[in-house]
Design a protein around this motif. Sequence first.
Motif, PDB file in Angstrom:
ATOM      1  N   MET A  22     -13.129  17.095   6.098  1.00 45.18           N
ATOM      2  CA  MET A  22     -13.032  15.987   7.053  1.00 45.18           C
ATOM      3  C   MET A  22     -11.575  15.595   7.270  1.00 45.18           C
ATOM      4  O   MET A  22     -10.855  15.284   6.330  1.00 45.18           O
ATOM      5  CB  MET A  22     -13.827  14.789   6.529  1.00 45.18           C
ATOM      6  N   ARG A  23     -11.132  15.623   8.515  1.00 39.50           N
ATOM      7  CA  ARG A  23      -9.795  15.167   8.879  1.00 39.50           C
ATOM      8  C   ARG A  23      -9.801  14.777  10.345  1.00 39.50           C
ATOM      9  O   ARG A  23     -10.438  15.438  11.170  1.00 39.50           O
ATOM     10  CB  ARG A  23      -8.746  16.245   8.614  1.00 39.50           C
ATOM     11  N   ASN A  24      -9.117  13.694  10.637  1.00 31.17           N
ATOM     12  CA  ASN A  24      -9.054  13.181  12.001  1.00 31.17           C
ATOM     13  C   ASN A  24     -10.438  13.000  12.617  1.00 31.17           C
ATOM     14  O   ASN A  24     -10.640  13.201  13.809  1.00 31.17           O
ATOM     15  CB  ASN A  24      -8.201  14.096  12.887  1.00 31.17           C
ATOM     16  N   GLY A  25     -11.410  12.656  11.765  1.00 33.34           N
ATOM     17  CA  GLY A  25     -12.766  12.415  12.243  1.00 33.34           C
ATOM     18  C   GLY A  25     -13.574  13.664  12.517  1.00 33.34           C
ATOM     19  O   GLY A  25     -14.696  13.581  13.025  1.00 33.34           O
ATOM     20  N   ILE A  26     -13.039  14.825  12.186  1.00 32.65           N
ATOM     21  CA  ILE A  26     -13.729  16.100  12.427  1.00 32.65           C
ATOM     22  C   ILE A  26     -13.909  16.815  11.102  1.00 32.65           C
ATOM     23  O   ILE A  26     -12.990  16.861  10.286  1.00 32.65           O
ATOM     24  CB  ILE A  26     -12.923  16.988  13.396  1.00 32.65           C
ATOM     25  N   TYR A  27     -15.099  17.375  10.876  1.00 29.22           N
ATOM     26  CA  TYR A  27     -15.362  18.069   9.612  1.00 29.22           C
ATOM     27  C   TYR A  27     -15.635  19.545   9.858  1.00 29.22           C
ATOM     28  O   TYR A  27     -16.053  19.954  10.947  1.00 29.22           O
ATOM     29  CB  TYR A  27     -16.543  17.424   8.872  1.00 29.22           C
ATOM     30  N   ASP A  28     -15.390  20.349   8.822  1.00 32.30           N
ATOM     31  CA  ASP A  28     -15.608  21.790   8.915  1.00 32.30           C
ATOM     32  C   ASP A  28     -17.083  22.150   8.762  1.00 32.30           C
ATOM     33  O   ASP A  28     -17.588  23.054   9.429  1.00 32.30           O
ATOM     34  CB  ASP A  28     -14.803  22.525   7.844  1.00 32.30           C
ATOM     35  N   ASP A  29     -17.776  21.459   7.865  1.00 33.29           N
ATOM     36  CA  ASP A  29     -19.173  21.774   7.594  1.00 33.29           C
ATOM     37  C   ASP A  29     -19.791  20.602   6.835  1.00 33.29           C
ATOM     38  O   ASP A  29     -19.074  19.744   6.314  1.00 33.29           O
ATOM     39  CB  ASP A  29     -19.272  23.053   6.754  1.00 33.29           C
ATOM     40  N   TYR A  30     -21.109  20.570   6.782  1.00 34.56           N
ATOM     41  CA  TYR A  30     -21.778  19.516   6.020  1.00 34.56           C
ATOM     42  C   TYR A  30     -23.105  20.034   5.506  1.00 34.56           C
ATOM     43  O   TYR A  30     -23.640  21.049   5.974  1.00 34.56           O
ATOM     44  CB  TYR A  30     -21.989  18.262   6.875  1.00 34.56           C
ATOM     45  N   ASP A  47       0.850  -1.189   0.000  1.00 30.97           N
ATOM     46  CA  ASP A  47       0.000   0.000   0.000  1.00 30.97           C
ATOM     47  C   ASP A  47       0.885   1.237   0.000  1.00 30.97           C
ATOM     48  O   ASP A  47       1.556   1.542   0.987  1.00 30.97           O
ATOM     49  CB  ASP A  47      -0.915  -0.019   1.222  1.00 30.97           C
ATOM     50  N   ASN A  48       0.882   1.971  -1.118  1.00 30.95           N
ATOM     51  CA  ASN A  48       1.756   3.133  -1.274  1.00 30.95           C
ATOM     52  C   ASN A  48       1.036   4.468  -1.119  1.00 30.95           C
ATOM     53  O   ASN A  48       1.602   5.512  -1.473  1.00 30.95           O
ATOM     54  CB  ASN A  48       2.453   3.068  -2.634  1.00 30.95           C
ATOM     55  N   ARG A  49      -0.185   4.444  -0.614  1.00 28.93           N
ATOM     56  CA  ARG A  49      -0.887   5.704  -0.381  1.00 28.93           C
ATOM     57  C   ARG A  49      -0.275   6.445   0.807  1.00 28.93           C
ATOM     58  O   ARG A  49       0.227   5.838   1.744  1.00 28.93           O
ATOM     59  CB  ARG A  49      -2.371   5.444  -0.112  1.00 28.93           C
ATOM     60  N   THR A  50      -0.341   7.773   0.761  1.00 25.34           N
ATOM     61  CA  THR A  50       0.142   8.590   1.867  1.00 25.34           C
ATOM     62  C   THR A  50      -0.980   9.505   2.353  1.00 25.34           C
ATOM     63  O   THR A  50      -1.822   9.952   1.571  1.00 25.34           O
ATOM     64  CB  THR A  50       1.349   9.450   1.451  1.00 25.34           C
ATOM     65  N   LYS A  51      -0.985   9.774   3.633  1.00 26.41           N
ATOM     66  CA  LYS A  51      -1.979  10.664   4.217  1.00 26.41           C
ATOM     67  C   LYS A  51      -1.702  12.098   3.788  1.00 26.41           C
ATOM     68  O   LYS A  51      -0.554  12.553   3.786  1.00 26.41           O
ATOM     69  CB  LYS A  51      -1.939  10.538   5.737  1.00 26.41           C
ATOM     70  N   VAL A  52      -2.751  12.813   3.412  1.00 26.73           N
ATOM     71  CA  VAL A  52      -2.616  14.212   2.999  1.00 26.73           C
ATOM     72  C   VAL A  52      -2.364  15.058   4.247  1.00 26.73           C
ATOM     73  O   VAL A  52      -3.161  15.049   5.178  1.00 26.73           O
ATOM     74  CB  VAL A  52      -3.875  14.692   2.259  1.00 26.73           C
ATOM     75  N   SER A  53      -1.268  15.791   4.272  1.00 25.19           N
ATOM     76  CA  SER A  53      -0.892  16.563   5.456  1.00 25.19           C
ATOM     77  C   SER A  53      -1.666  17.869   5.578  1.00 25.19           C
ATOM     78  O   SER A  53      -1.919  18.350   6.682  1.00 25.19           O
ATOM     79  CB  SER A  53       0.608  16.849   5.455  1.00 25.19           C
ATOM     80  N   ASN A  54      -2.058  18.450   4.446  1.00 28.18           N
ATOM     81  CA  ASN A  54      -2.776  19.727   4.461  1.00 28.18           C
ATOM     82  C   ASN A  54      -3.942  19.641   3.485  1.00 28.18           C
ATOM     83  O   ASN A  54      -3.736  19.681   2.269  1.00 28.18           O
ATOM     84  CB  ASN A  54      -1.847  20.873   4.080  1.00 28.18           C
ATOM     85  N   ILE A  55      -5.154  19.525   4.006  1.00 31.83           N
ATOM     86  CA  ILE A  55      -6.313  19.415   3.119  1.00 31.83           C
ATOM     87  C   ILE A  55      -6.935  20.771   2.793  1.00 31.83           C
ATOM     88  O   ILE A  55      -7.979  20.832   2.149  1.00 31.83           O
ATOM     89  CB  ILE A  55      -7.387  18.479   3.708  1.00 31.83           C
ATOM     90  N   ASN A  56      -6.295  21.857   3.197  1.00 26.81           N
ATOM     91  CA  ASN A  56      -6.835  23.190   2.952  1.00 26.81           C
ATOM     92  C   ASN A  56      -6.242  23.841   1.712  1.00 26.81           C
ATOM     93  O   ASN A  56      -6.243  25.064   1.579  1.00 26.81           O
ATOM     94  CB  ASN A  56      -6.597  24.082   4.173  1.00 26.81           C
ATOM     95  N   VAL A  57      -5.717  23.020   0.808  1.00 26.55           N
ATOM     96  CA  VAL A  57      -5.185  23.510  -0.462  1.00 26.55           C
ATOM     97  C   VAL A  57      -5.791  22.678  -1.593  1.00 26.55           C
ATOM     98  O   VAL A  57      -6.271  21.563  -1.384  1.00 26.55           O
ATOM     99  CB  VAL A  57      -3.640  23.430  -0.505  1.00 26.55           C
ATOM    100  N   THR A  58      -5.765  23.231  -2.811  1.00 25.64           N
ATOM    101  CA  THR A  58      -6.245  22.521  -3.998  1.00 25.64           C
ATOM    102  C   THR A  58      -5.304  21.358  -4.314  1.00 25.64           C
ATOM    103  O   THR A  58      -4.086  21.521  -4.235  1.00 25.64           O
ATOM    104  CB  THR A  58      -6.299  23.482  -5.193  1.00 25.64           C
ATOM    105  N   PRO A  59      -5.825  20.171  -4.625  1.00 26.26           N
ATOM    106  CA  PRO A  59      -7.229  19.799  -4.858  1.00 26.26           C
ATOM    107  C   PRO A  59      -7.917  19.157  -3.658  1.00 26.26           C
ATOM    108  O   PRO A  59      -9.046  18.684  -3.776  1.00 26.26           O
ATOM    109  CB  PRO A  59      -7.101  18.765  -5.979  1.00 26.26           C
ATOM    110  N   HIS A  60      -7.244  19.167  -2.510  1.00 26.95           N
ATOM    111  CA  HIS A  60      -7.772  18.440  -1.358  1.00 26.95           C
ATOM    112  C   HIS A  60      -8.961  19.154  -0.717  1.00 26.95           C
ATOM    113  O   HIS A  60      -9.877  18.504  -0.197  1.00 26.95           O
ATOM    114  CB  HIS A  60      -6.663  18.217  -0.343  1.00 26.95           C
TER     115      HIS A  60
END
Length: 241
Positions: free
Chosen positions: A103-111, A17-30
């Motif tokens: 959504m990150r670490n089980g917490i989301y900004d809005d839904y 499994d070569n996937r990596t966790k996204v460190s910063n989801i507040n940038v495009t395209p995350h």
Amino acid sequence: MEEGSKIVSPSAVIGADNRTKVSNINVTPHQQTVYLESIYFNTNNELKVFRCSGAFFENNLRRAKVLTAAHCMHKGNHEYNPDNPNEDYVRGYALGIAIFKGMRNGIYDDYTSATAIKIPSEYVNSRGIASDIGVITMQDNLSAGAGTLDLESAASRTVRVGGYPKKAGSADNLLDQYQMTGRASLNNGMLTYTIDTSGGQSGTPVLDVNTHKIIGVHSSGSPSKNYAAALNSINILFIKQ
């Protein structure tokens, strides 16, 4: 089943499994990639939740919507085997869909929730991977502050596949974004790649690694390769109408 003709399995990790966790989801395209939960009744009339991913895009009226896989919103009757009933088996359209932003670490900004969905009739009839795309109309403009991703017709190229996978051995279990890049090949309306994926990444955008434009929608996998519905001028018109 003929390889690539229909949905094979939710997805596959091919080798290590070569996937990596996204460190910063507040940038495009995350920041434009979203986590979805679809609710269905199973054959025992119990509520079941299925998890997917998707992405914000803008339609021809400049309204933000969510692009995901059709099978995240509709389950086919032919998949049911009465001789091997499964309590998680559902069929028909989702009763409701929730869209989670940031959504990150089980917490989301809005839904927000879906007010309408659209999937191709070809998918309902054939369940083919090439037509496994769908559009969600949101009750609220969840893309505000995050923006949208552009769509482009697919070609063989290097791509990024992200989303919210159910990752083996991960305590957060679907609640963080992961990603991997690799080469995708276009053939018969599908993109194929050996990028690792797993349940929860259905519907995530397949992105040109340089421009971040969506060129496909991740659908399914097999032991040797994974598959996406490739975007073309016809289904882009369907998506954006």
